[in-house]
Scaffold this motif. Structure first.
Motif, PDB file in Angstrom:
ATOM      1  N   ALA A 127       0.829  -1.203   0.000  1.00 27.05           N
ATOM      2  CA  ALA A 127       0.000   0.000   0.000  1.00 27.05           C
ATOM      3  C   ALA A 127       0.866   1.258   0.000  1.00 27.05           C
ATOM      4  N   ILE A 128       1.910   1.261   0.782  1.00 22.93           N
ATOM      5  CA  ILE A 128       2.802   2.425   0.829  1.00 22.93           C
ATOM      6  C   ILE A 128       3.512   2.588  -0.512  1.00 22.93           C
ATOM      7  N   ALA A 129       3.977   1.486  -1.110  1.00 22.00           N
ATOM      8  CA  ALA A 129       4.647   1.556  -2.412  1.00 22.00           C
ATOM      9  C   ALA A 129       3.699   2.080  -3.482  1.00 22.00           C
ATOM     10  N   TYR A 130       2.441   1.619  -3.444  1.00 24.12           N
ATOM     11  CA  TYR A 130       1.459   2.104  -4.416  1.00 24.12           C
ATOM     12  C   TYR A 130       1.217   3.601  -4.260  1.00 24.12           C
ATOM     13  N   LEU A 131       1.053   4.057  -3.039  1.00 23.36           N
ATOM     14  CA  LEU A 131       0.812   5.482  -2.819  1.00 23.36           C
ATOM     15  C   LEU A 131       2.005   6.329  -3.256  1.00 23.36           C
ATOM     16  N   VAL A 135       4.087  12.678  -2.426  1.00 24.57           N
ATOM     17  CA  VAL A 135       4.081  12.198  -1.044  1.00 24.57           C
ATOM     18  C   VAL A 135       5.524  12.063  -0.540  1.00 24.57           C
ATOM     19  N   ILE A 136       6.404  11.598  -1.405  1.00 26.75           N
ATOM     20  CA  ILE A 136       7.808  11.411  -1.011  1.00 26.75           C
ATOM     21  C   ILE A 136       8.478  12.759  -0.800  1.00 26.75           C
ATOM     22  N   GLU A 137       8.034  13.791  -1.534  1.00 26.90           N
ATOM     23  CA  GLU A 137       8.645  15.114  -1.405  1.00 26.90           C
ATOM     24  C   GLU A 137       8.207  15.802  -0.114  1.00 26.90           C
ATOM     25  N   GLN A 138       7.066  15.431   0.383  1.00 28.85           N
ATOM     26  CA  GLN A 138       6.542  16.031   1.604  1.00 28.85           C
ATOM     27  C   GLN A 138       7.246  15.420   2.811  1.00 28.85           C
ATOM     28  N   PRO A 139       6.984  15.961   3.960  1.00 32.07           N
ATOM     29  CA  PRO A 139       7.588  15.386   5.172  1.00 32.07           C
ATOM     30  C   PRO A 139       7.194  13.916   5.345  1.00 32.07           C
ATOM     31  N   VAL A 140       7.977  13.233   6.082  1.00 31.89           N
ATOM     32  CA  VAL A 140       7.775  11.810   6.311  1.00 31.89           C
ATOM     33  C   VAL A 140       6.493  11.549   7.094  1.00 31.89           C
ATOM     34  N   LEU A 141       5.889  12.562   7.606  1.00 34.42           N
ATOM     35  CA  LEU A 141       4.676  12.391   8.402  1.00 34.42           C
ATOM     36  C   LEU A 141       3.547  11.738   7.612  1.00 34.42           C
TER      37      LEU A 141
END
Length: 98
Positions: free
Chosen positions: A45-49, A56-62
């Motif tokens: 699910a995380i890989a798909y997102l 999402v990767i550019e944003q904070p890890v939150l």
């Protein structure tokens, strides 16, 4: 003769009911396979997102932490339900022995 047949039938039904409860109790037991599948599902699910929404990767890890928290919460609720069902079956087994 009728009374003995009725008692035998009743005993047989009780044994069948108890065996069904024992089978259900053992089926609700947690196993390592389901845990591994949950972890693989969360990673997928995380890989798909990340692939579908690269921002999402550019944003904070939150964001990733938020996804993980929701996944863990859902799995905890699922396991809680299974545990409660198992406790209910165990309670029924104890009640049938009394």
């Amino acid at each position: 003769m009728k009374k003995e047949e009725l008692e035998a039938q009743s005993l047989y039904e009780n044994i069948q009911k108890r065996e069904a409860l024992l089978t259900e109790f053992h089926n609700l037991k947690p196993n390592g396979k389901s845990s591994a599948l949950r972890v693989v599902g969360m990673v997928s699910a995380i890989a798909y997102l990340i692939c579908a929404f690269p921002e999402v990767i550019e944003q904070p890890v939150l964001y990733v932490f938020l996804i993980i928290i929701f996944g863990v919460g859902a799995e905890a609720q699922r396991e809680n339900r299974r545990l409660n069902k198992r406790i209910d079956v165990l309670h029924q087994l104890f009640q049938s022995n009394v």
